[in-house]
Structures are given as C-alpha cells and as structure tokens.
Design a protein around this motif. Structure first.
Motif, PDB file in Angstrom:
ATOM      1  N   ILE A 105     110.832 -54.641  12.533  1.00 57.58           N
ATOM      2  CA  ILE A 105     109.989 -53.900  11.907  1.00 57.58           C
ATOM      3  C   ILE A 105     108.684 -54.208  11.302  1.00 57.58           C
ATOM      4  N   ASP A 106     108.890 -55.689  10.751  1.00 59.00           N
ATOM      5  CA  ASP A 106     107.515 -56.052  10.154  1.00 59.00           C
ATOM      6  C   ASP A 106     106.559 -56.316  11.375  1.00 59.00           C
ATOM      7  N   VAL A 107     106.934 -56.830  12.715  1.00 58.58           N
ATOM      8  CA  VAL A 107     106.145 -57.097  13.692  1.00 58.58           C
ATOM      9  C   VAL A 107     105.082 -55.671  13.967  1.00 58.58           C
ATOM     10  N   ILE A 108     106.197 -54.752  14.211  1.00 55.62           N
ATOM     11  CA  ILE A 108     105.479 -53.492  14.332  1.00 55.62           C
ATOM     12  C   ILE A 108     104.429 -52.966  13.482  1.00 55.62           C
ATOM     13  N   THR A 109     105.001 -53.354  12.195  1.00 56.29           N
ATOM     14  CA  THR A 109     103.954 -52.994  11.054  1.00 56.29           C
ATOM     15  C   THR A 109     102.629 -53.692  11.118  1.00 56.29           C
ATOM     16  N   VAL A 110     102.852 -54.807  11.159  1.00 51.53           N
ATOM     17  CA  VAL A 110     101.487 -55.824  11.472  1.00 51.53           C
ATOM     18  C   VAL A 110     100.698 -55.324  12.643  1.00 51.53           C
ATOM     19  N   ALA A 111     101.263 -55.030  13.843  1.00 45.03           N
ATOM     20  CA  ALA A 111     100.576 -54.626  15.176  1.00 45.03           C
ATOM     21  C   ALA A 111      99.741 -53.188  14.567  1.00 45.03           C
ATOM     22  N   GLY A 120      95.656 -52.689  14.557  1.00 53.19           N
ATOM     23  CA  GLY A 120      95.017 -51.749  15.513  1.00 53.19           C
ATOM     24  C   GLY A 120      94.217 -50.720  14.640  1.00 53.19           C
ATOM     25  N   LEU A 121      94.624 -50.702  13.660  1.00 54.98           N
ATOM     26  CA  LEU A 121      93.723 -49.520  12.814  1.00 54.98           C
ATOM     27  C   LEU A 121      92.508 -49.997  12.296  1.00 54.98           C
ATOM     28  N   ILE A 122      92.400 -51.334  12.291  1.00 54.53           N
ATOM     29  CA  ILE A 122      90.916 -51.985  11.605  1.00 54.53           C
ATOM     30  C   ILE A 122      89.993 -51.417  12.502  1.00 54.53           C
ATOM     31  N   PRO A 123      89.867 -52.012  14.084  1.00 53.01           N
ATOM     32  CA  PRO A 123      88.589 -51.493  14.657  1.00 53.01           C
ATOM     33  C   PRO A 123      88.630 -49.914  14.725  1.00 53.01           C
ATOM     34  N   LEU A 124      89.607 -49.283  14.830  1.00 49.01           N
ATOM     35  CA  LEU A 124      89.542 -47.748  14.809  1.00 49.01           C
ATOM     36  C   LEU A 124      88.868 -47.308  13.505  1.00 49.01           C
ATOM     37  N   ALA A 125      89.105 -47.788  12.425  1.00 50.69           N
ATOM     38  CA  ALA A 125      88.410 -47.462  11.016  1.00 50.69           C
ATOM     39  C   ALA A 125      86.875 -47.895  11.150  1.00 50.69           C
ATOM     40  N   TYR A 126      86.703 -49.052  11.627  1.00 53.91           N
ATOM     41  CA  TYR A 126      85.372 -49.581  11.717  1.00 53.91           C
ATOM     42  C   TYR A 126      84.357 -48.517  12.680  1.00 53.91           C
ATOM     43  N   GLY A 127      85.114 -48.292  13.865  1.00 52.19           N
ATOM     44  CA  GLY A 127      84.325 -47.338  14.698  1.00 52.19           C
ATOM     45  C   GLY A 127      84.119 -46.089  14.127  1.00 52.19           C
ATOM     46  N   ALA A 128      84.934 -45.676  13.236  1.00 49.24           N
ATOM     47  CA  ALA A 128      85.043 -44.185  12.620  1.00 49.24           C
ATOM     48  C   ALA A 128      83.720 -44.706  11.513  1.00 49.24           C
ATOM     49  N   PHE A 129      83.631 -45.384  10.919  1.00 48.63           N
ATOM     50  CA  PHE A 129      82.661 -45.919   9.877  1.00 48.63           C
ATOM     51  C   PHE A 129      81.252 -45.691  10.397  1.00 48.63           C
ATOM     52  N   LEU A 130      81.210 -46.282  11.658  1.00 51.95           N
ATOM     53  CA  LEU A 130      79.618 -46.261  12.450  1.00 51.95           C
ATOM     54  C   LEU A 130      79.471 -44.899  12.964  1.00 51.95           C
ATOM     55  N   LEU A 131      80.534 -44.069  13.154  1.00 47.90           N
ATOM     56  CA  LEU A 131      80.470 -42.758  13.761  1.00 47.90           C
ATOM     57  C   LEU A 131      79.984 -41.780  12.874  1.00 47.90           C
ATOM     58  N   PHE A 132      80.534 -41.890  11.628  1.00 50.61           N
ATOM     59  CA  PHE A 132      80.291 -40.827  10.652  1.00 50.61           C
ATOM     60  C   PHE A 132      79.363 -40.970   9.766  1.00 50.61           C
ATOM     61  N   ARG A 133      78.920 -42.340   9.600  1.00 46.45           N
ATOM     62  CA  ARG A 133      77.939 -42.872   8.409  1.00 46.45           C
ATOM     63  C   ARG A 133      76.833 -42.277   8.680  1.00 46.45           C
TER      64      ARG A 133
END
Length: 339
Positions: A17-23, A27-40
C-alpha cells in the motif's frame, strides 16, 4: 523469496500500500506542474512602444507591441524622480501581442515610464518609454529691431546693343553719343519701398537711322486661315541703332541666377525692351517724351562684378517651443543657421 509475501509486503521489505501511495504521489507532481503552466496568467512583456515622443496636449494613441497582453489591465505613466503617476485614458487590447493606449492630455513635459497594473499590483515598468515635449506657443513678434545704417543697393553696369524703336523722325537727332537717360518713375524716389535707386543709361555709340517697319496680320488671325502678314513703313517714325550703358540691380536669387540684372521691372536680356525717359531738345529736358530700346545683345560688364550685399541686424525676441535638452544650446555666443 516471493514478490508479495503472506503479510502483503513487497519482496518482504516494503508494504504494498505504501508503494502504491508513493507512486501515485510521484505521478501527480508533473501533472500538477503541467496544469500550473497551462492555466496560469502570463506576465506581459513589452517589446516596443510607438511613438516614443508626443507633444503636450495632443490627443495621441500609442501602439504597444509585446506578449501576454490582456484586457482589464491598467496602463499609467509615471516618473519615480518627480513622483508623477497619471493613468491613461484607456488600454484597448486588439490581440495578446498588440494593444493601444490613449495618452492623457495632462501629462507634463519630460521623460515618463510606462507602467502596467493588474488591479493594484505593478506587473511591469518600461523606464523612459515616452517623452512629452512642450506645446508650441504662438509666436510673438520681435519687440525691437535695432536699425543699422542702410547699405547701398548692389548695382551693375552693362553694355547693351540694340535699337531705339518708334522714335519720331524729328526727335532722331536727339539720340547722340553722351545722351543721358533714366528709368521713368511714376512716383517720387523717396516714396518707393523698398528703397531703390533710379536706373540710369548713357548712349555710347549711334548708327544710321532706319525706317520704322510694322508687321500687320490680315485675315482671320485667330484660326490662321487666309491670314497674311503685311510689312508697312511708318513714315513719321524711325529706328536708331545704338550701344548704350545702363545701370541695373543684381538679382538676389541663389546661383545660377546671379547674372540676372533688372532695369526697373525688366530683366536685361536679348529681345527684351526697356523704356527710357529724359530726351532733351534745346536744353530743356522733356520727361514726358519716352523712348523704347529693344535689346539684341547684352555685353559683359566693363567693370568688376558686384555681388549681392549682406546686412546684419540685431533683433530682440524669444526662443519658444524648446525642450529641456535644447536649452543647453542657447547661450551667449551661440550661432544658428536658417533651417
């Protein structure tokens, strides 16, 4: 060793469960950065402002070129040194790269920064982007012109070859060597403005008289149909060939017109006719008796050529419409040329 043991650990060391959580988190980090660049909202960048110089009080619209331009921004002009801050009369966006700014008419002369605000937050500042020059004031006449002594009018003497035409046969004997004539003047010389001297003439040589001829056109002169030229003798008039010396005023126009010389209102040139007055008979000068002289050739002057004169005058007045930078050129001893 099994990949997942009976206690749910990965390779017997990591909890699944810890491994899945960390993965998922990684995975959300680049997704969040891309959304920041897209909507800023991008910060505007200004590449050019035209025009960069305007006149105070004029209704002027500036063209702003750059990137990231958007509506609802506020454009203002300011100067940190003088604490000047005046908002524009409008910031009109045509596209994200082009906008128009209406200049405030109350902006004082000087160099001003161009500032863009998003509500109360300053987004960018272009230092010294626009220069406001003072408005031109109506020119005032010079208050005083110090008179200087009048300089003589530049004169020249020319020799003319030609004929006295239309001379009454009884007056032909009056035209002789040494006869002095002058330009006929309708008004007193003292009342002529600008002041001009009276042109003089003198007969240098005289030839044999000739009968006066007149050429008349008969028929339809307008259309030229059946038109005939008739040469007729004038019994009471003669022509007197002569060489005369006349004074004339040099033309003040630029080169190559310096060779033009005027006798009254007539330029001395081939085929021109000048009118002379001053024939005398029995020692009595008859100013009313005028005679015409038709020029066939203009000879060079026997004396040195006189160039047009120049005069300096002192004028008291004001320089107007100058900027602060122009004032350093106005000082005692400064020399200027006509522009």
């Amino acid at each position: 060793v099994p990949v997942i043991d009976d206690r749910g650990r990965l390779f017997g060391k990591l909890n699944l469960i810890d491994v899945i959580t960390v993965a998922v988190v990684l995975g959300l980090i680049p997704l969040a950065y891309g959304a920041f660049l897209l909507f800023r909202v991008p910060i505007p960048i200004i590449t050019s402002i035209e025009p960069t110089q305007v006149r105070q009080g004029d209704v002027t619209t500036l063209k702003v070129t750059g990137t990231g331009l958007r509506p609802f921004l506020v454009a203002a002009f300011g100067n940190k040194q003088t604490a000047t801050h005046i908002e524009s009369n409008g910031f009109l966006v045509q596209s994200p790269t082009i906008a128009e700014v209406r200049m405030p008419e109350t902006l004082p002369p000087g160099n001003h920064d161009f500032v863009l605000y998003d509500q109360a937050m300053e987004l960018l500042r272009v230092s010294g982007a626009v220069t406001v020059i003072p408005a031109r004031v109506p020119s005032a006449p010079a208050r005083r012109i110090r008179p200087l002594p009048r300089i003589p009018t530049p004169l020249l003497q020319l020799r003319l070859v030609g004929e006295f035409i239309g001379v009454p046969r009884d007056d032909a004997e009056l035209i002789r060597v040494g006869l002095k004539l002058s330009e006929p003047v309708a008004e007193p010389v003292a009342e002529r403005w600008p002041p001009q001297p009276t042109m003089k003439a003198e007969v240098l040589s005289v030839g044999a008289t000739k009968d006066e001829l007149r050429r008349l056109r008969a028929g339809d002169a307008g259309s030229g149909i059946n038109a005939v030229t008739i040469t007729a003798h004038i019994p009471d008039e003669v022509r007197v060939p002569a060489v005369i010396r006349v004074s004339c005023v040099i033309n003040s126009n630029p080169a190559p017109l310096h060779s033009d010389c005027w006798f009254g209102d007539t330029v001395l040139a081939q085929t021109e006719t000048i009118v002379l007055a001053g024939l005398s008979k029995g020692g009595v000068v008859r100013w009313g008796n005028q005679v015409s002289f038709m020029i066939t050739e203009v000879l060079s002057s026997p004396g040195p050529t006189v160039s047009p004169s120049r005069v300096d005058i002192e004028v008291e007045g004001e320089f107007f419409g100058l900027t602060q930078d122009d004032l350093r050129f106005v000082e005692v001893g400064s020399k200027f040329e006509r522009w």
